[in-house]
Design a protein around this motif. Sequence first.
Motif, PDB file in Angstrom:
ATOM      1  N   PHE A  41       8.166   3.584   2.442  1.00  0.00           N
ATOM      2  CA  PHE A  41       6.746   3.603   2.099  1.00  0.00           C
ATOM      3  C   PHE A  41       6.132   2.217   2.277  1.00  0.00           C
ATOM      4  CE2 PHE A  41       7.835   7.570   0.233  1.00  0.00           C
ATOM      5  CZ  PHE A  41       6.664   8.285   0.045  1.00  0.00           C
ATOM      6  N   ASN A  43       2.172   0.198   1.371  1.00  0.00           N
ATOM      7  CA  ASN A  43       1.092   0.332   0.396  1.00  0.00           C
ATOM      8  C   ASN A  43      -0.146  -0.443   0.794  1.00  0.00           C
ATOM      9  OD1 ASN A  43       2.630   1.667  -1.952  1.00  0.00           O
ATOM     10  ND2 ASN A  43       3.913  -0.087  -1.460  1.00  0.00           N
ATOM     11  N   MET A  60      -0.300   4.916  -1.147  1.00  0.00           N
ATOM     12  CA  MET A  60       1.055   4.808  -0.616  1.00  0.00           C
ATOM     13  C   MET A  60       1.073   5.558   0.712  1.00  0.00           C
ATOM     14  SD  MET A  60       3.201   5.431  -4.137  1.00  0.00           S
ATOM     15  CE  MET A  60       4.789   5.061  -3.393  1.00  0.00           C
ATOM     16  N   GLY A  62       3.372   7.200   3.350  1.00  0.00           N
ATOM     17  CA  GLY A  62       4.733   7.704   3.467  1.00  0.00           C
ATOM     18  C   GLY A  62       5.280   7.622   4.867  1.00  0.00           C
TER      19      GLY A  62
END
Length: 149
Positions: A41, A43, A60, A62
Amino acid sequence: MEPLKNRSDSRSKLLSASPSEVFAAMSDPARVARWWGPAGFTNSIHQFDFCPGGKWLLTMHGPDGKDYPNESRFTRIEADNVFEIEHLSGHHFILTIELQPKASGTEVKWRQTFDTIEHYQRIAEFVASANEQNLERLAAEVQREKNAA
């Protein structure tokens, strides 16, 4: 209310760093963006009001290409000691991270507590893996900063 231990994922990790070095990685949004979340992940932090009652907004990103907006509120912050949030979007939980000084560094105690046992049990396997990865990423960020110094 159901006992905390029955609706929480708890784990710990010993880091070879001082509590202040670990806390620095938890209180700087640029550094949090590097380690927060499971492996793979990334951010984007939109707001990080690092004080009790302060808002934390992030997305976030993915490894599956999906974006996961998150909203949390800082509930308790004690420099070099405690970082606690209430996660408000999606799964509701309280995350408490305590830093305990040890002779060889800092023990990071991580406890993610859900509202009910049933909620926790539905996602317990994912939560356990994600939290372990999160601790590994925190450790790597703390070490990265130590190596840069």
